[in-house]
Design an enzyme around this catalytic site. Structure first.
Site, mmCIF file in Angstrom:
data_model
loop_
_atom_site.group_PDB
_atom_site.id
_atom_site.type_symbol
_atom_site.label_atom_id
_atom_site.label_comp_id
_atom_site.label_asym_id
_atom_site.label_seq_id
_atom_site.Cartn_x
_atom_site.Cartn_y
_atom_site.Cartn_z
ATOM 1 N N ASP A 110 81.640 26.855 -13.442
ATOM 2 C CA ASP A 110 80.283 26.203 -13.308
ATOM 3 C C ASP A 110 79.702 26.139 -12.023
ATOM 4 O O ASP A 110 80.097 25.745 -10.907
ATOM 5 C CB ASP A 110 80.400 24.551 -13.790
ATOM 6 C CG ASP A 110 79.115 23.556 -13.633
ATOM 7 O OD1 ASP A 110 78.045 24.420 -13.629
ATOM 8 O OD2 ASP A 110 79.231 22.534 -13.318
ATOM 9 N N ASP A 293 72.371 28.333 -13.543
ATOM 10 C CA ASP A 293 73.488 27.306 -13.876
ATOM 11 C C ASP A 293 74.158 28.069 -15.152
ATOM 12 O O ASP A 293 73.565 28.152 -16.240
ATOM 13 C CB ASP A 293 72.782 26.308 -14.479
ATOM 14 C CG ASP A 293 73.718 24.871 -14.765
ATOM 15 O OD1 ASP A 293 74.931 25.464 -15.132
ATOM 16 O OD2 ASP A 293 73.270 23.796 -14.883
#
Length: 404
Positions: A110, A293
């Protein structure tokens, strides 16, 4: 034609990403998902991103934009390769080990967070039942910390405590890595996700209790040649594996040269969003950021922009809050272009509309968060499947190129 949507309304968004530096290549494999699970997670995207970025740190720092020579292996990569799975273009995860001997976990890699966490053997909540759990009594390299930790992920949450142990990622071994042992997990995302935990790749300005993110530890312990990592995210339609490279990038996965955009705030992997164009319409926004992201599947933007774009593509909102599109119209819909670092990156309708078992879902999701963090867009996997990305911690910049 220019379309002005109002700076006050457009200044209400926040989304950013964090990163670290090293060279670890992670092929991404494919599996299938029940369509109702995918649709439910898409409906929760806005809440997840809102919690993820709201209230996160910032700070204007930018390294010199110096081109680095990246030494490549025979296959065109640097660093180490680790397999990752692609779950219906909605979750990308790979395997790590914690402890001695290593206990294996599937984690989301992430760029939008800095913390490392996995379920604890002490967890009895439903969110932990179907996942691998870390048992520190079975590790000879475990060191106790015990600091209580609470984390929020949209409507989901977890509680636990800090521990310290050896971390393995591919051929990289990180000593004395702090992480969260989750003793309580609440929420559908954790219970039904294909991942056990999350591996934050963000800056060291946002983790809990001063935890050093794992990628920063790789750099600090001189385990990688270059302070950068990169992503190639596969598409379930093409049958290829994806790849994460810590410590460099793999030139075999992109076409042409990398184009760089500077990080505007070191709290997250966020660049300036300099221009947005939809078909012939230019959307006037003022100063806006874009957080790149890897765990957001959609494009999250100010609500007025999302409403405008969804109206233009004929999307209709259903009872679950998703915007559905007539699949037959997708080939004729306009393209969307986003400009970073003076370069225009174009998404066709087939890129920004997600087809889930014959149902077409708009990738435009609205989220409003007050200034001073906003306005910021979250640029998720719909963009990252088309464009290879390199996260250069040493120079505070992100590189983009058309993925192959």
């Amino acid at each position: 034609m220019k379309v002005s949507l109002g700076l006050a309304a457009l200044g209400l968004l926040a989304a950013c990403h964090e990163a670290a530096a090293a060279a670890l290549t992670i092929p991404l494999k494919k599996t299938r998902e029940a369509p109702e699970e995918t649709l439910q997670r898409l409906a929760n995207t806005r809440r997840h991103v809102e919690q993820k970025y709201f209230g996160s740190g910032s700070g204007a720092q930018r390294g010199a934009m110096v081109e680095q020579e990246v030494l490549l292996n025979e296959d065109g990569s640097t660093g180490f390769k680790v397999p990752i799975s692609n779950y219906m273009n909605e979750q990308y995860y790979g395997e790590i080990g914690i402890g001695t001997p290593p206990q294996k976990f599937k984690v989301l890699f992430d760029t939008g967070s800095s913390n490392l966490w996995v379920p604890s053997a002490e967890c009895r909540s439903s969110g932990c039942f179907t996942h691998s759990k870390y048992d520190h009594t079975q590790s000879s390299s475990y060191a106790k910390n015990g600091t209580d930790i609470s984390l929020l992920f949209g409507s989901d949450s977890l509680k636990g405590y800090l521990s310290e142990d050896t971390l393995t990622v591919g051929d990289i071994t990180v000593e004395a890595q702090q992480f969260v042992e989750a003793t309580k997990e609440s929420g559908v995302r954790f219970a039904f996700g294909r991942f056990d935990g999350i591996f934050g790749l963000g800056y060291d300005t946002t983790p809990v209790e001063g935890m050093v993110p794992p990628f920063h530890n790789m750099v600090n312990q001189q385990l990688v040649k270059e302070p950068m990592f990169s992503f190639y995210l596969s598409d379930t339609a093409n049958g290829n594996d994806g790849e994460l490279v810590h410590g460099g990038y793999n030139s075999e996965h992109f076409d042409g040269d990398l184009k760089w955009a500077g990080v505007r705030r070191r709290g997250h992997w966020e660049v300036d969003l300099e221009a947005v164009q939809f078909g012939d319409d230019e959307i006037v926004m003022g100063r806006t950021g874009a957080a790149i992201d890897t765990t957001s599947s959609m494009l999250v933007m100010p609500t007025m922009v999302a409403n405008y774009l969804n109206e233009k593509i004929g999307a209709k909102q259903d009872f679950a809050g998703r915007y559905t599109v007539d699949c037959a119209t997708v080939p004729s819909l306009p393209s969307l272009s986003l400009t970073f670092g003076g370069v225009k990156y174009i998404l066709d309708a087939k890129d920004y509309v997600l087809n889930v078992e014959g149902e077409c879902i708009s990738g435009f999701t609205g989220m409003d968060i007050p200034e001073p963090l906003g306005p910021i867009w979250t640029i998720g996997d719909m963009f990252l499947r088309k464009f290879y990305t390199v996260y250069d911690l040493g120079n505070d910049r992100i590189g983009f190129a058309l993925a192959l």
